[in-house]
Design a protein around this motif. Structure first.
Motif, short mmCIF file in Angstrom:
data_model
loop_
_atom_site.label_atom_id
_atom_site.label_comp_id
_atom_site.label_asym_id
_atom_site.label_seq_id
_atom_site.Cartn_x
_atom_site.Cartn_y
_atom_site.Cartn_z
N VAL A 122 0.84 -1.20 0.00
CA VAL A 122 0.00 0.00 0.00
C VAL A 122 0.88 1.26 0.00
O VAL A 122 0.61 2.22 -0.72
CB VAL A 122 -0.96 -0.01 1.21
CG1 VAL A 122 -1.68 1.32 1.37
CG2 VAL A 122 -1.95 -1.15 1.08
N THR A 123 1.98 1.23 0.76
CA THR A 123 2.90 2.36 0.80
C THR A 123 3.54 2.59 -0.57
O THR A 123 3.62 3.72 -1.05
CB THR A 123 4.00 2.11 1.86
OG1 THR A 123 3.37 1.88 3.12
CG2 THR A 123 4.94 3.28 1.95
N ALA A 124 4.01 1.51 -1.21
CA ALA A 124 4.62 1.63 -2.54
C ALA A 124 3.61 2.15 -3.55
O ALA A 124 3.93 3.01 -4.39
CB ALA A 124 5.18 0.29 -2.98
N TRP A 125 2.39 1.66 -3.51
CA TRP A 125 1.36 2.14 -4.43
C TRP A 125 1.10 3.63 -4.21
O TRP A 125 0.98 4.40 -5.17
CB TRP A 125 0.07 1.34 -4.22
CG TRP A 125 -1.05 1.81 -5.09
CD1 TRP A 125 -1.26 1.52 -6.40
CD2 TRP A 125 -2.09 2.70 -4.70
NE1 TRP A 125 -2.38 2.16 -6.86
CE2 TRP A 125 -2.91 2.89 -5.82
CE3 TRP A 125 -2.43 3.33 -3.51
CZ2 TRP A 125 -4.03 3.70 -5.78
CZ3 TRP A 125 -3.55 4.14 -3.49
CH2 TRP A 125 -4.34 4.31 -4.62
N GLY A 126 1.04 4.06 -2.95
CA GLY A 126 0.82 5.48 -2.64
C GLY A 126 1.98 6.34 -3.12
O GLY A 126 1.77 7.45 -3.63
N MET A 127 3.21 5.85 -2.98
CA MET A 127 4.38 6.61 -3.45
C MET A 127 4.33 6.79 -4.96
O MET A 127 4.62 7.87 -5.47
CB MET A 127 5.67 5.89 -3.06
CG MET A 127 5.99 5.97 -1.58
SD MET A 127 7.43 5.01 -1.13
CE MET A 127 8.72 6.00 -1.87
N VAL A 128 3.96 5.74 -5.67
CA VAL A 128 3.89 5.83 -7.13
C VAL A 128 2.72 6.69 -7.56
O VAL A 128 2.85 7.53 -8.46
CB VAL A 128 3.78 4.41 -7.74
CG1 VAL A 128 3.44 4.47 -9.22
CG2 VAL A 128 5.07 3.64 -7.53
#
Length: 166
Positions: A23-29
């Motif tokens: 979820v964190t990686a998706w939010g960063m992208v």
């Protein structure tokens, strides 16, 4: 009853622990949060110079498709700069064979490991005392101004060698 709630809570926590990085990686992208916006190279990464094979040189350097080329313009007084680049080349240590130096212009004789050529005609993109780092294929990777510090150039070259193993 209390034991069943505790077991469910543990299962939910396991799911959260494994889903949180995704979820964190998706939010960063998605929102661009936490992603560096600037380049870390000391040289200019956006180089408007043609490939080394297209340079109007009297004697183009030979390349074995494995050697990087550090080309520098020596059309005006460049005694100090060519000595700095020779020392930079030596400072690479065991990676020194991965780099060749090309000096364009100048009347002094070649230093060890240096190839000399001349411009047939000065191209429009030519800059006096500029330094260009070309990849093994001959494409420009970085460009440095005449005021670039040799230590910064060395750091960029070492980084490129590290991320581009032989």
């Amino acid at each position: 009853m209390q034991h069943a709630r505790y077991q469910r809570l543990k299962l939910i926590m396991i799911f959260v622990i494994f889903a949180l990085p995704m979820v964190t990686a998706w939010g960063m992208v998605q929102w661009g949060i936490g992603i560096p916006a600037a380049y870390t190279a000391h040289g200019n990464v956006k180089v408007d110079v043609p490939s080394l094979s297209e340079w109007p040189l009297v004697a183009p350097p030979e390349n074995d498709q494995q050697t990087w080329t550090l080309a520098f313009d020596c059309s005006s007084d460049c005694l100090l700069r060519r000595d700095e680049l020779w020392r930079l080349h030596r400072a690479l240590g065991r990676d020194a064979p991965r780099l060749q130096r090309l000096r364009v212009g100048g009347t002094e004789e070649a230093l060890p490991g240096e190839t000399i050529s001349e411009w047939q005609h000065q191209p429009v993109w030519h800059e006096a005392q500029a330094i260009w780092l070309m990849d093994p294929v001959g494409r420009p990777a970085l460009a440095f101004s005449e005021h670039a510090d040799a230590a910064d150039i060395l750091q960029d070259i070492r980084h490129l060698f590290k991320v581009n193993p032989q």
